[in-house]
Design an enzyme around this catalytic site. Structure first.
Site, PDB file in Angstrom:
ATOM      1  N   GLY A  34       0.817  -1.216   0.000  1.00 35.80           N
ATOM      2  CA  GLY A  34       0.000   0.000   0.000  1.00 35.80           C
ATOM      3  C   GLY A  34       0.845   1.258   0.000  1.00 35.80           C
ATOM      4  CD  GLU A  61     -14.741  17.606   3.869  1.00 41.53           C
ATOM      5  OE1 GLU A  61     -14.270  16.715   3.146  1.00 41.53           O
ATOM      6  OE2 GLU A  61     -14.048  18.336   4.598  1.00 41.53           O
ATOM      7  CG  ASP A  64      -8.504   3.915   6.768  1.00 37.01           C
ATOM      8  OD1 ASP A  64      -8.076   4.656   7.676  1.00 37.01           O
ATOM      9  OD2 ASP A  64      -9.143   4.337   5.789  1.00 37.01           O
ATOM     10  CB  ALA A 119      -4.814  11.280   6.385  1.00 39.73           C
TER      11      ALA A 119
HETATM   12  C1  LIG Z   1     -13.657  10.581   0.494  1.00 38.83           C
HETATM   13  C2  LIG Z   1     -12.728  10.513   1.674  1.00 38.83           C
HETATM   14  C3  LIG Z   1     -12.475  11.660   2.405  1.00 38.83           C
HETATM   15  C4  LIG Z   1     -11.609  11.614   3.486  1.00 38.83           C
HETATM   16  N1  LIG Z   1     -11.347  12.765   4.174  1.00 38.83           N
HETATM   17  C5  LIG Z   1     -10.443  12.759   5.158  1.00 38.83           C
HETATM   18  C6  LIG Z   1     -10.081  13.966   5.813  1.00 38.83           C
HETATM   19  O1  LIG Z   1     -10.617  15.031   5.509  1.00 38.83           O
HETATM   20  N2  LIG Z   1      -9.129  13.904   6.781  1.00 38.83           N
HETATM   21  C7  LIG Z   1      -8.515  12.739   7.123  1.00 38.83           C
HETATM   22  O2  LIG Z   1      -7.624  12.735   7.960  1.00 38.83           O
HETATM   23  N3  LIG Z   1      -8.848  11.572   6.532  1.00 38.83           N
HETATM   24  C8  LIG Z   1      -9.790  11.552   5.561  1.00 38.83           C
HETATM   25  N4  LIG Z   1     -10.128  10.374   4.937  1.00 38.83           N
HETATM   26  C9  LIG Z   1      -9.570   9.110   5.446  1.00 38.83           C
HETATM   27  C10 LIG Z   1      -8.145   8.884   4.988  1.00 38.83           C
HETATM   28  O3  LIG Z   1      -8.031   9.115   3.607  1.00 38.83           O
HETATM   29  C11 LIG Z   1      -7.756   7.449   5.334  1.00 38.83           C
HETATM   30  O4  LIG Z   1      -7.873   7.293   6.721  1.00 38.83           O
HETATM   31  C12 LIG Z   1      -6.321   7.158   4.915  1.00 38.83           C
HETATM   32  O5  LIG Z   1      -6.211   7.217   3.518  1.00 38.83           O
HETATM   33  C13 LIG Z   1      -5.894   5.776   5.410  1.00 38.83           C
HETATM   34  O6  LIG Z   1      -4.588   5.541   4.999  1.00 38.83           O
HETATM   35  P1  LIG Z   1      -4.098   4.066   4.687  1.00 38.83           P
HETATM   36  O7  LIG Z   1      -2.649   4.151   4.382  1.00 38.83           O
HETATM   37  O8  LIG Z   1      -4.558   3.168   5.748  1.00 38.83           O
HETATM   38  O9  LIG Z   1      -4.911   3.652   3.393  1.00 38.83           O
HETATM   39  P2  LIG Z   1      -5.010   4.364   1.961  1.00 38.83           P
HETATM   40  O10 LIG Z   1      -4.523   5.761   2.005  1.00 38.83           O
HETATM   41  O11 LIG Z   1      -6.395   4.107   1.508  1.00 38.83           O
HETATM   42  O12 LIG Z   1      -3.993   3.533   1.062  1.00 38.83           O
HETATM   43  C14 LIG Z   1      -4.190   2.177   0.796  1.00 38.83           C
HETATM   44  C15 LIG Z   1      -3.341   1.829  -0.419  1.00 38.83           C
HETATM   45  O13 LIG Z   1      -3.269   0.423  -0.532  1.00 38.83           O
HETATM   46  C16 LIG Z   1      -3.426   0.051  -1.869  1.00 38.83           C
HETATM   47  N5  LIG Z   1      -3.975  -1.307  -1.867  1.00 38.83           N
HETATM   48  C17 LIG Z   1      -5.134  -1.730  -1.334  1.00 38.83           C
HETATM   49  N6  LIG Z   1      -5.277  -3.051  -1.475  1.00 38.83           N
HETATM   50  C18 LIG Z   1      -4.172  -3.489  -2.116  1.00 38.83           C
HETATM   51  C19 LIG Z   1      -3.736  -4.760  -2.566  1.00 38.83           C
HETATM   52  N7  LIG Z   1      -4.456  -5.868  -2.357  1.00 38.83           N
HETATM   53  N8  LIG Z   1      -2.551  -4.842  -3.212  1.00 38.83           N
HETATM   54  C20 LIG Z   1      -1.808  -3.735  -3.425  1.00 38.83           C
HETATM   55  N9  LIG Z   1      -2.182  -2.492  -3.026  1.00 38.83           N
HETATM   56  C21 LIG Z   1      -3.336  -2.387  -2.368  1.00 38.83           C
HETATM   57  C22 LIG Z   1      -4.385   1.087  -2.439  1.00 38.83           C
HETATM   58  O14 LIG Z   1      -4.261   1.177  -3.844  1.00 38.83           O
HETATM   59  C23 LIG Z   1      -3.928   2.343  -1.718  1.00 38.83           C
HETATM   60  O15 LIG Z   1      -2.950   3.033  -2.440  1.00 38.83           O
HETATM   61  C24 LIG Z   1     -10.995  10.392   3.850  1.00 38.83           C
HETATM   62  C25 LIG Z   1     -11.257   9.238   3.117  1.00 38.83           C
HETATM   63  C26 LIG Z   1     -12.114   9.299   2.037  1.00 38.83           C
HETATM   64  C27 LIG Z   1     -12.384   8.052   1.232  1.00 38.83           C
END
Ligand SMILES: Cc1cc2nc3c(=O)[nH]c(=O)nc-3n(C[C@H](O)[C@H](O)[C@H](O)COP(=O)(O)OP(=O)(O)OC[C@H]3O[C@@H](n4cnc5c(N)ncnc54)[C@H](O)[C@@H]3O)c2cc1C
Length: 425
Positions: A9, A168, A297, A313
């Protein structure tokens, strides 16, 4: 032997972990199914034609190009083989000494997956583009319709879920369909449009103090959003949304309620929560494997008060840096310090120049809160080019009140249907 570290990821968590390994003496492999890092907090601006996809995404390869110890692979992980310490992808397999899993989450329809067709969620760039085109196509359809009953369906927008994304999204859509875009149409007007925000709980934005929520609700209502609280969606179909005591005819439903984690985590054979998240140790490692970490997440971790860390995030980024730090130190599990989340605040926008912020116990609202929101979002965007472009787009929008990114390029069948329909007399 040089250690092998695999990160799954390249989102907020995975990328923060990868950057922490800069200059570390190990082979790092970051695998992501896309080739870009996506700034999800601004997805709704792509969905509402305020920003274009390239403004909120950056190629992972380019972000990490100076890090010689790091290889970026575009591939999808399909299973994790803990026994043989291997990550299995669609195209290959990668062995590891340490594994950091940061695969994020996706939307959940609470067992009603068939609703997704009519009520798409917002998680990926494709989702945002689909929603954008759906909104634009609806306005084009309505402009050419003779039948008022049908027209209303295209001019009604329902957002399900009153968290920050739903709020939003509702504010931005109301601004488009009640103010900014209607000037360009001749047969439809803002009085004909309706925007509903539906929430099952008694209030919106449960993570915010009561008074900020009240202000956000009032701001939404001023924009023309009808907020329905304590309201459960009982069905979603081609014709609209069924509530317990009402049916809302609409062709525009956006799902912003509920999260679930990829079934990939089942292959870890470890304890998962109801949403599929991995229940991790205080050092973010698996209950039964101290060299595998789950962050962001996809992780289920509670703070000292027993509250689950939110799926936002900053949590993912802090966890990414922390997990990488643990790997670099190479300490045994019982010598590791627990992860501590430092809450730097939370914020949400409501329309063009209003927001609510809750930072360090201080509350900000209105235009000042919106300025804070803008500065923080610009600061965290991944590349200088994106920061510059987004700033320019926002300034343009603030002055002109016009959403710039309004081209319809997909959905050829729907486009053809609109071309073939009659314009009202
Ligand atoms: C519409 C929206 C609005 C948001 N607004 C806010 C905000 O205002 N403030 C805030 O703090 N947070 C916000 N969030 C939440 C925040 O974006 C997430 O909490 C954050 O992105 C989580 O980070 P992460 O690294 O866990 O996952 P992500 O950032 O989702 O990254 C996961 C990555 O893993 C990759 N992946 C997934 N499965 C696989 C697989 N099987 N093989 C290879 N790659 C894979 C995906 O392509 C992605 O690039 C929002 C989320 C959304 C959807």
């Amino acid at each position: 032997m040089r250690k092998k570290i695999v990160i799954i990821g390249g989102g907020f968590g995975g990328l923060s972990a990868a950057k922490e390994f800069n200059d570390f003496d190990a082979d790092i492999t970051l695998i992501d199914k896309t080739n870009y890092h996506l700034f999800q907090p601004l997805l709704y601006q792509v969905a509402t034609a305020a920003l274009s996809p390239a403004d909120i995404a950056a190629p992972i390869r380019a972000v990490l190009n100076k890090q010689k110890n790091t290889t970026v692979v575009m591939d999808e992980v399909t299973a994790i083989d803990r026994v043989n310490k291997k990550v299995i992808t669609k195209g290959s397999e990668y062995s590891f000494d340490y594994l950091i899993i940061a695969i994020g989450s996706s939307h959940s329809y609470f067992g009603k997956d068939e609703w997704e067709k009519n009520a798409p969620g917002l998680k990926t760039l494709n989702d945002a583009l689909n929603i954008r085109e759906k909104i634009l196509l609806s306005l084009e359809s309505a402009e050419k319709m003779n039948n008022p009953e049908e027209t209303i369906k295209y001019l009604t927008f329902v957002i399900v879920g009153g968290g920050p994304t739903g709020v939003e999204m509702a504010g931005a859509i109301a601004e488009i369909v009640k103010i900014s875009m209607m000037k360009d149409f001749r047969n439809i007007n803002s009085e004909m449009t309706k925007v509903y925000l539906i929430e099952a709980l008694p209030r919106l934005l449960t993570a915010y103090p009561e008074d900020l929520y009240e202000i956000a609700k009032k701001d939404l209502e001023t924009l023309g959003v009808e907020v329905l609280l304590n309201t459960m969606v009982v069905d979603v179909n081609d014709e609209g949304v069924a509530l317990k005591d009402k049916f809302i005819p609409t062709k525009n439903i956006i799902w912003a309620a509920g999260n679930t984690v990829s079934p990939l985590l089942k292959s870890l054979n470890t304890e998962l929560d109801k949403a599929g998240g991995v229940i991790v140790n205080p050092d973010l490692s698996l209950k039964d494997d101290s060299n595998i970490f789950v962050i962001g997440d996809a992780a289920h971790l509670k703070d000292k008060k027993g509250n689950m860390l939110p799926g936002i995030a900053p949590v993912a980024m802090q966890e990414g840096r922390y997990a990488a730090g643990i790997v670099k130190e190479g300490k045994d599990a019982d010598l590791r310090e627990s992860f501590k989340y430092i809450d730097k605040g939370t914020m949400a926008t409501i329309g063009r120049a209003k927001a609510i912020c809750y930072i360090g116990g201080l509350k900000f609202t209105g235009f000042f809160a919106w300025l804070i929101w803008c500065v923080i979002h610009i600061f965290f965007l991944i590349s200088f080019r994106n920061r510059f472009k987004v700033m320019a787009e926002w300034a343009w929008y603030y002055i002109t009140f016009r959403h710039g990114i309004r081209l319809i390029t997909g959905h050829p069948e729907k486009q053809e249907e609109i071309r073939n329909s009659n314009t009202p007399d």
